[in-house]
Write a protein that holds these residues in place. Structure first.
Motif, mmCIF file in Angstrom:
data_model
loop_
_atom_site.group_PDB
_atom_site.id
_atom_site.type_symbol
_atom_site.label_atom_id
_atom_site.label_comp_id
_atom_site.label_asym_id
_atom_site.label_seq_id
_atom_site.Cartn_x
_atom_site.Cartn_y
_atom_site.Cartn_z
ATOM 1 N N ILE A 194 0.821 -1.207 0.000
ATOM 2 C CA ILE A 194 0.000 0.000 0.000
ATOM 3 C C ILE A 194 0.858 1.261 0.000
ATOM 4 O O ILE A 194 0.495 2.276 -0.577
ATOM 5 N N GLY A 195 2.025 1.180 0.630
ATOM 6 C CA GLY A 195 2.931 2.327 0.636
ATOM 7 C C GLY A 195 3.398 2.673 -0.761
ATOM 8 O O GLY A 195 3.506 3.853 -1.126
ATOM 9 N N ASP A 196 3.663 1.649 -1.572
ATOM 10 C CA ASP A 196 4.089 1.883 -2.958
ATOM 11 C C ASP A 196 2.983 2.564 -3.772
ATOM 12 O O ASP A 196 3.260 3.427 -4.607
ATOM 13 N N LEU A 197 1.725 2.163 -3.534
ATOM 14 C CA LEU A 197 0.599 2.779 -4.236
ATOM 15 C C LEU A 197 0.465 4.254 -3.857
ATOM 16 O O LEU A 197 0.265 5.111 -4.727
ATOM 17 N N LEU A 198 0.601 4.561 -2.577
ATOM 18 C CA LEU A 198 0.506 5.942 -2.117
ATOM 19 C C LEU A 198 1.617 6.796 -2.738
ATOM 20 O O LEU A 198 1.391 7.935 -3.156
ATOM 21 N N VAL A 199 2.808 6.230 -2.816
ATOM 22 C CA VAL A 199 3.929 6.972 -3.400
ATOM 23 C C VAL A 199 3.742 7.145 -4.907
ATOM 24 O O VAL A 199 4.156 8.150 -5.490
ATOM 25 N N PHE A 200 3.085 6.174 -5.564
ATOM 26 C CA PHE A 200 2.794 6.326 -6.990
ATOM 27 C C PHE A 200 1.837 7.502 -7.221
ATOM 28 O O PHE A 200 2.022 8.293 -8.159
ATOM 29 N N LEU A 201 0.817 7.630 -6.373
ATOM 30 C CA LEU A 201 -0.085 8.786 -6.455
ATOM 31 C C LEU A 201 0.672 10.076 -6.170
ATOM 32 O O LEU A 201 0.394 11.125 -6.759
ATOM 33 N N CYS A 202 1.646 9.988 -5.287
ATOM 34 C CA CYS A 202 2.503 11.144 -5.006
ATOM 35 C C CYS A 202 3.285 11.545 -6.249
ATOM 36 O O CYS A 202 3.486 12.730 -6.525
ATOM 37 N N ALA A 203 3.736 10.566 -7.044
ATOM 38 C CA ALA A 203 4.488 10.852 -8.265
ATOM 39 C C ALA A 203 3.628 11.633 -9.259
ATOM 40 O O ALA A 203 4.112 12.553 -9.929
ATOM 41 N N ILE A 204 2.338 11.274 -9.358
ATOM 42 C CA ILE A 204 1.420 12.018 -10.225
ATOM 43 C C ILE A 204 1.307 13.470 -9.745
ATOM 44 O O ILE A 204 1.335 14.418 -10.541
ATOM 45 N N SER A 205 1.204 13.653 -8.442
ATOM 46 C CA SER A 205 1.080 14.995 -7.867
ATOM 47 C C SER A 205 2.336 15.819 -8.131
ATOM 48 O O SER A 205 2.250 17.003 -8.478
ATOM 49 N N PHE A 206 3.498 15.210 -7.983
ATOM 50 C CA PHE A 206 4.741 15.936 -8.243
ATOM 51 C C PHE A 206 4.878 16.287 -9.725
ATOM 52 O O PHE A 206 5.418 17.350 -10.073
ATOM 53 N N ALA A 207 4.411 15.411 -10.591
ATOM 54 C CA ALA A 207 4.438 15.716 -12.025
ATOM 55 C C ALA A 207 3.584 16.946 -12.327
ATOM 56 O O ALA A 207 3.987 17.831 -13.093
ATOM 57 N N MET A 208 2.410 17.014 -11.708
ATOM 58 C CA MET A 208 1.538 18.170 -11.909
ATOM 59 C C MET A 208 2.131 19.428 -11.278
ATOM 60 O O MET A 208 1.923 20.546 -11.765
ATOM 61 N N GLN A 209 2.896 19.264 -10.190
ATOM 62 C CA GLN A 209 3.562 20.426 -9.583
ATOM 63 C C GLN A 209 4.603 21.005 -10.535
ATOM 64 O O GLN A 209 4.756 22.218 -10.655
ATOM 65 N N ILE A 210 5.324 20.135 -11.238
ATOM 66 C CA ILE A 210 6.305 20.588 -12.225
ATOM 67 C C ILE A 210 5.606 21.316 -13.370
ATOM 68 O O ILE A 210 6.058 22.369 -13.837
ATOM 69 N N ILE A 211 4.488 20.755 -13.822
ATOM 70 C CA ILE A 211 3.741 21.359 -14.935
ATOM 71 C C ILE A 211 3.194 22.736 -14.537
ATOM 72 O O ILE A 211 3.305 23.707 -15.297
ATOM 73 N N THR A 212 2.590 22.838 -13.361
ATOM 74 C CA THR A 212 2.026 24.126 -12.936
ATOM 75 C C THR A 212 3.120 25.151 -12.663
ATOM 76 O O THR A 212 2.934 26.345 -12.931
ATOM 77 N N THR A 213 4.262 24.709 -12.149
ATOM 78 C CA THR A 213 5.388 25.629 -11.958
ATOM 79 C C THR A 213 5.860 26.168 -13.303
ATOM 80 O O THR A 213 6.146 27.364 -13.445
ATOM 81 N N ALA A 214 5.935 25.289 -14.309
ATOM 82 C CA ALA A 214 6.332 25.715 -15.654
ATOM 83 C C ALA A 214 5.349 26.734 -16.218
ATOM 84 O O ALA A 214 5.739 27.660 -16.938
ATOM 85 N N ARG A 215 4.090 26.583 -15.876
ATOM 86 C CA ARG A 215 3.054 27.479 -16.379
ATOM 87 C C ARG A 215 3.213 28.901 -15.842
ATOM 88 O O ARG A 215 2.965 29.876 -16.553
ATOM 89 N N TYR A 216 3.677 29.022 -14.566
ATOM 90 C CA TYR A 216 3.704 30.338 -13.922
ATOM 91 C C TYR A 216 5.098 30.931 -13.738
ATOM 92 O O TYR A 216 5.233 32.151 -13.571
ATOM 93 N N ALA A 217 6.158 30.105 -13.761
ATOM 94 C CA ALA A 217 7.491 30.570 -13.376
ATOM 95 C C ALA A 217 8.060 31.663 -14.280
ATOM 96 O O ALA A 217 8.820 32.513 -13.816
ATOM 97 N N LYS A 218 7.693 31.645 -15.557
ATOM 98 C CA LYS A 218 8.276 32.605 -16.491
ATOM 99 C C LYS A 218 7.659 33.989 -16.400
ATOM 100 O O LYS A 218 8.225 34.957 -16.901
#
Length: 302
Positions: free
Chosen positions: A147-171
């Motif tokens: 179950i810990g691996d599943l939770l961390v996989f969902l965390c990976a999706i969240s971090f991917a979206m954090q990178i995308i949203t940062t790219a959207r606003y950082a410039k």
């Protein structure tokens, strides 16, 4: 500036990788949401000091758009760290680093769908190599998934979206106030989550925790380096690179996590893990290679 951005982000990833063990030790005394609430509040204070000292030079920079952007990034960051920290209770630091690195696969897809960014051939090959490496490091032994691996996989999706949203606003938005809003959002949502899930966040003031060197070392190191410095650096330097390039650099996190787990707590590395590390490293290097431009075809006339 691109090379400076790459090396700075690589140093950020190194910090994240080596702090997995620290966080897991601290979670023996503190619940995940309380740990994140205190960690990100301390990071907010660390960032607030330089912001106040330079405020008179920059004038008014806060507006509704900045607040919305910072909150948007902060929500994804909260989900990522919340799921990752809870997952650390059920899985190992090395596996947490491995699965978190799967965001390298998700970011190019999200970039194409959400930001309409095309990928170069070298980048595609680099992502493929990193994906193979992550597979070898993470899923070579399927019997150990939990179950810990599943939770961390969902965390990976969240971090991917954090990178995308940062790219959207950082410039278009200033890095320091954007980072301040981002980390304060994580702290606030973590405190609220501690109440919702009935976790006793006041335990931080108990004598048992106050006397634990590991807890305060983890909080200080993660707040100052792995949060305040790291997310300011990401927000600032992501204005000079692409989301996919950032994700490829971030794919080195499981490598650093595995090495630190091996050195600090003696966690064994399998041959598949070592080969996986090599694939991730090669993938990142290959993506950095310049793309050869085709020479225009010229037609000679006699």
């Amino acid at each position: 500036m691109n090379k400076t951005a790459d090396f700075s982000l690589l140093f950020v990833v190194f910090i994240w990788g080596v702090t997995f063990v620290m966080v897991q030790n601290a979670l023996s005394f503190l619940d995940p949401f309380t740990f994140n609430a205190v960690r990100f509040f301390m990071a907010f204070v660390f960032l607030l000091i330089p912001y106040i000292s330079t405020l008179h030079k920059k004038g008014k920079t806060w507006n509704k758009g900045l607040l919305i952007a910072g909150f948007h990034i902060g929500v994804w960051l909260f989900l990522g760290y919340g799921l990752q920290t809870i997952g650390l209770n059920y899985t190992t630091p090395a596996k947490t680093g491995f699965i978190t690195g799967l965001s390298v696969v998700m970011v190019p897809v999200f970039s194409l769908l959400l930001l309409k960014l095309r990928l170069s051939r070298n980048t595609i090959i680099g992502v493929a190599a990193a994906t193979i490496g992550l597979y070898l490091m993470t899923f070579a032994d399927r019997s150990n998934l939990n179950i810990g691996d599943l939770l961390v996989f969902l965390c990976a999706i969240s971090f991917a979206m954090q990178i995308i949203t940062t790219a959207r606003y950082a410039k278009t938005l200033p890095a320091l106030p954007l980072t301040l809003i981002q980390v304060s959002t994580v702290s606030l949502l973590s405190f609220v989550s501690a109440f919702i899930f009935k976790e006793n966040h006041s335990v931080i003031f108990s004598s048992e925790v106050m006397l634990q060197k590991d807890v305060w070392t983890a909080l200080l190191v993660t707040a100052a380096l792995a949060t305040a410095f790291a997310f300011f650096a990401q927000t600032f330097f992501q204005a000079y690179t692409t989301p996919t390039r950032v994700a490829l650099i971030f794919s080195m996190e499981p490598v650093f996590a595995a090495l630190s787990s091996y050195i600090l707590i003696g966690e064994k590395l399998t041959s598949a893990s070592i080969i996986g590390c090599a694939f991730i490293f090669l993938g990142m290097i290959f993506a950095e290679l310049p793309v050869k431009k085709k020479k225009p075809v010229t037609q000679e006339f006699s």
